[in-house]
Design an enzyme around this catalytic site. Structure first.
Site, PDB file in Angstrom:
ATOM      1  N   SER A 151       0.824  -1.211   0.000  1.00 43.20           N
ATOM      2  CA  SER A 151       0.000   0.000   0.000  1.00 43.20           C
ATOM      3  C   SER A 151       0.855   1.257   0.000  1.00 43.20           C
ATOM      4  O   SER A 151       0.361   2.361  -0.181  1.00 43.20           O
ATOM      5  CB  SER A 151      -0.899   0.005   1.238  1.00 43.20           C
ATOM      6  OG  SER A 151      -0.091   0.010   2.402  1.00 43.20           O
ATOM      7  N   GLU A 152       2.160   1.087   0.222  1.00 42.75           N
ATOM      8  CA  GLU A 152       3.030   2.264   0.310  1.00 42.75           C
ATOM      9  C   GLU A 152       3.830   2.509  -0.975  1.00 42.75           C
ATOM     10  O   GLU A 152       4.796   3.266  -0.971  1.00 42.75           O
ATOM     11  CB  GLU A 152       3.983   2.121   1.508  1.00 42.75           C
ATOM     12  CG  GLU A 152       3.239   2.185   2.833  1.00 42.75           C
ATOM     13  CD  GLU A 152       4.178   2.187   4.030  1.00 42.75           C
ATOM     14  OE1 GLU A 152       4.654   3.257   4.400  1.00 42.75           O
ATOM     15  OE2 GLU A 152       4.438   1.104   4.586  1.00 42.75           O
ATOM     16  N   HIS A 171      11.944   0.557   2.241  1.00 41.29           N
ATOM     17  CA  HIS A 171      11.276   1.246   3.350  1.00 41.29           C
ATOM     18  C   HIS A 171      11.126   0.259   4.501  1.00 41.29           C
ATOM     19  O   HIS A 171      10.784  -0.904   4.292  1.00 41.29           O
ATOM     20  CB  HIS A 171       9.904   1.772   2.920  1.00 41.29           C
ATOM     21  CG  HIS A 171       9.028   2.111   4.085  1.00 41.29           C
ATOM     22  ND1 HIS A 171       9.368   3.106   4.987  1.00 41.29           N
ATOM     23  CD2 HIS A 171       7.864   1.578   4.529  1.00 41.29           C
ATOM     24  CE1 HIS A 171       8.421   3.159   5.927  1.00 41.29           C
ATOM     25  NE2 HIS A 171       7.512   2.241   5.672  1.00 41.29           N
TER      26      HIS A 171
HETATM   27 ZN    ZN Z   1       5.801   1.858   6.742  1.00 43.47          ZN
END
Ligand code: ZN
Length: 353
Positions: A151-152, A171
């Site tokens: 989702s990122e 990340h």
């Molecule tokens: Zn995160």
């Protein structure tokens, strides 16, 4: 919660798969169950499996094969297979180093113009297999892969858009850099050469909802000059010229933050001198890495007092340099001497009366 009705079940059957894996995130209607039974598709309840674990129904964004022939070729190429393996390996390292908790963290890399490989959502980054990865375009639209993309991804896309040199993005939520993230402190420079040369100034982006366009904007602005960005109250995002390089930036960032945190329990504090900083930045420029300090003069590079930065400005009651054993032993005899002198004068004054 994903509802699997008769229609979805029929689409699934058409993919030819003989097993439908699901967990409590899925709700199967009785009609769907009948379709599966008639087609001989085995229903496997797998509690540990994340929501999109089941092969996606045909026609859904996460359909197995890529839509166009070119995409399909790219998706099945040996180069892509190699990058998938690299991403799984870096995920394993991130998990071993405790940079990602639960299903947190994500990794991506470029595959071609407007084509990216990225990790799926809802899976521990330490236990991914190449078949779990996804192919997306720059807008995050999933083009291939049976698992749903992270989702990122849009934070990653922001880096690819603003920074042509970025080949891969990582990340994670590492704890030591995370301590800076929750305190709203940008880690100061001038402490360790490894960071100065291979990462540079770690940027700080204020909190925005994870995966939101606002978060992407904050990352977009900082990425061209910063290979490592702490995201307030969240984690760290780094980019590199290879998948391993992006991971390296994460490792160096967290190591650096960890050293600072440990160092704060010790008295004193020193910093790399101005000339030392100039030399390091010259070396870095030679390697061709970005840095926002190349135009600064040596004196300007030494303007930052790293220890005052960490401890001085955020309500820390005891500045790091306040207790200095050397100066303490120097001042004590002087004070004593003054006291003795004052007492002697008093006594002499009294005696002479
Ligand atoms: Zn995160």
């Amino acid at each position: 919660m994903k509802l699997i009705a008769q229609k979805e079940a029929q689409d699934f059957v058409q993919t030819g798969a003989k097993e439908f894996r699901y967990n409590r995130e899925f709700r199967l209607t009785p009609g769907a169950k009948d379709v599966f039974t008639e087609a001989g598709v085995k229903l496997v309840f797998d509690e540990g499996a994340p929501a999109p674990a089941a092969p996606a129904a045909a026609g859904s964004p996460a359909a197995v094969a890529a839509g166009s022939t070119d995409d399909d070729k790219l998706w099945r190429s040996p180069e892509t297979a190699n990058l998938k393996a690299q991403i799984c390996e870096m995920g394993r390292r991130m998990w071993i180093r405790e940079y990602c908790d639960g299903n947190g963290g994500n990794i991506s890399c470029r595959l071609g113009p407007d084509r990216f490989l990225c990790t799926p959502t809802g899976v521990s980054k330490g236990f991914m297999t190449p078949d779990m990865l996804c192919m997306v375009d720059g807008n995050g639209k999933q083009l291939a892969g049976t698992w749903k993309r992270t989702s990122e991804f849009m934070s990653h896309a922001a880096i690819y858009k603003s920074t042509p040199d970025a080949f891969s993005v990582a990340h994670a939520h590492p704890c030591y850099a995370g301590a800076f993230a929750v305190k709203g402190i940008q880690p100061p420079p001038r402490l360790i050469p490894e960071l100065e040369v291979f990462v540079g100034t770690i940027a700080y982006a204020p909190y925005m909802h994870p995966g939101s366009p606002e978060m992407a904007d904050e990352i977009f602005k900082r990425a061209p000059q910063h290979q490592s960005i702490i995201m307030g109250n969240h984690g760290v995002i780094t980019w590199g010229k290879s998948v391993e390089d992006a991971y390296f930036k994460m490792e160096i960032t967290d190591s650096y933050c960890r050293t600072i945190i440990h160092a704060q329990s010790l008295p004193g504090g020193v910093a790399i001198p101005a000339e030392g900083m100039s030399e390091l930045l010259k070396l870095k420029q030679g390697i061709g890495l970005p840095d926002d300090r190349y135009d600064l003069k040596p004196a300007q590079l030494a303007e930052v007092d790293p220890w005052a930065e960490v401890c001085g400005q955020h309500g820390c009651s005891s500045p790091v340099n306040a207790w200095n054993p050397q100066s303490a032993t120097e001042t004590a005899p002087a004070e004593l001497e003054a006291l003795v002198k004052k007492l002697t004068e008093e006594i002499l004054k009294n005696l002479s009366k």
